[in-house]
Design an enzyme around this catalytic site. Sequence first.
Site, PDB file in Angstrom:
ATOM      1  N   ALA A   1     100.368  38.394   8.671  1.00 47.96           N
ATOM      2  CA  ALA A   1     101.422  39.208   8.064  1.00 47.96           C
ATOM      3  C   ALA A   1     100.908  40.577   7.639  1.00 47.96           C
ATOM      4  CB  ALA A   1     102.024  38.481   6.863  1.00 47.96           C
TER       5      ALA A   1
ATOM      6  N   THR B   1     107.854  46.419   4.040  1.00 49.21           N
ATOM      7  CA  THR B   1     106.672  47.173   3.621  1.00 49.21           C
ATOM      8  C   THR B   1     105.490  47.046   4.582  1.00 49.21           C
ATOM      9  OG1 THR B   1     105.913  45.309   2.277  1.00 49.21           O
ATOM     10  CG2 THR B   1     107.272  46.972   1.182  1.00 49.21           C
ATOM     11  N   LYS B   2     105.685  46.420   5.726  1.00 47.72           N
ATOM     12  CA  LYS B   2     104.573  46.189   6.643  1.00 47.72           C
ATOM     13  C   LYS B   2     104.273  47.440   7.486  1.00 47.72           C
ATOM     14  CE  LYS B   2     103.688  41.919   5.501  1.00 47.72           C
ATOM     15  NZ  LYS B   2     104.586  41.668   4.386  1.00 47.72           N
ATOM     16  N   ASN B   3     103.096  47.449   8.092  1.00 44.23           N
ATOM     17  CA  ASN B   3     102.676  48.594   8.903  1.00 44.23           C
ATOM     18  C   ASN B   3     103.621  48.838  10.069  1.00 44.23           C
ATOM     19  OD1 ASN B   3     100.567  48.137   7.142  1.00 44.23           O
ATOM     20  ND2 ASN B   3      98.962  48.420   8.683  1.00 44.23           N
TER      21      ASN B   3
END
Length: 372
Positions: A154, A180-182
Site C-alpha cells: 500500500a 493520499t497514495k503516491n
Amino acid sequence: MQVEFYRHSLDDKDVDNVLSVLRSVFLTSGPVGAKFEAKFAAYTGLPHVVALSSCSGAMHLALLALGLRPGDEVITTPMTFIATSTVIMHCGAKPVYVDVEPDTGLLDAAKVAAAVTPRTRGILPVHLYGAMCDMRALAAVAEEHGLFIVEDCAHAIECSRDGVRPGELSAAACYSFYATKNLTCGEGGAIAWHDADKAALSRQLANHGMSKNASGRYHGKYEHWDMVAEGWKYNLDDIRAALLVDQLDRLDGLHARRQEIVARYDAGFAGAPGIVRPRAPGVSAHHLYTLWVDPERRDAILHELKGRGVAVAVNYRAIHTLSFLRDALGHAPGDFPEADRIGRSTITLPLYPKLTDEQIDYVVETVRDVAK
C-alpha cells in the site's frame, strides 16, 4: 503559514480522461481499466494485474485465491494499518504478530521463523512508509516452511531492496491507490500476480463470482452468465481507472521530487534534539515521512504543530493495542514492545510533490522548535 497534510498531483489530462469516460458507454469496469492493468503490469514487472476498489479488497482476494481457510494462521506485523489484519480475519484465519525492527519499524524477518506453527499458511509483510522489508530473508523462511507470501504494498510501488522489487519473491503484491497514495484515484487498489490462473480467479471473485463481467456481457452475442463461486464487489470502475492511466507515466518524476523533499527534511532534522528518524533500507517509495519523538510528549507535540499550521497524522499506532484487535486476539501493549514504542512515538509530517521549499523549511523549523 498553513501546510496541508496532503495534496494530490492530478493534472488536466487526468481530468480529461475522466470526462472521456463519462461521455462513453462504460462507467464501470471496462477498456480503461484494462489499459491501466497492462501499463501497471509493465511498470511493476509483474505479468498479471487485476485492478480493484481497494488494497484491502486486493489482500482479501489474494488470501482467498491462495486457499486461506478458517483456522489457518498468517504471520504479519502489528505496525501497519488495520486492514492488514482484518483481511486475514475475513477469511476466518488468525493474524499472528511478530514484532518489528527497532530502527525501521519493518517486520523483523529474524523473528518470523519462531512464530511458525502447524497452522501457519503464509506471511503478510508490510513495506512501511515506502521502505521494503527484507524480502530475501522472508522468502527463505517461506520456502523452508512451505508458506506463501502476500505483500502489502500500500505504501510501496517505486521501492526496491537488495535488487528486489515488490512482488518479485512472493505469490502476490497488493497495492493501494487511496487518496493520499503516491499513485491515486481516491479509492482503488490492485493485485499483481505471477500466476495467470490466480489472477483470473481473483478477477472473478471481485465480481460476485460471476462468469462474465459487464464488459464481457456487453460485447458480442448475448450469452447467459453463471455464478460459479461466492464472490464480492471489489472491481474498479473506468472512471477511477481514468485517473490512473496517464498519472502512472508521471510516477517516476513525482518520486524524484519526493526524494528531494525527504533529503531536505533529513538535512533539516539532522542532530535535532528529541527527534529520531527511522532508517529506510534500500530505495524507498517515500510515501510517508515519519519522526519518532518522546512518547510522553507526542500528543502535545501533535496538537502544538496543528496549532502552528502544520497538519500532521500518526501512521501508525500499533494495531495490537486497538480495542477490537486487542480483545479479539488477546493481546496487551507489552506483547510487541518495539511496535508499541514506535506507535506511541510516531508523528507523520506532510510529504507530497507540491510542497514548496519554503513550506518544507517552515515545517522543519516548527517541528524542531516544538520538539526541543
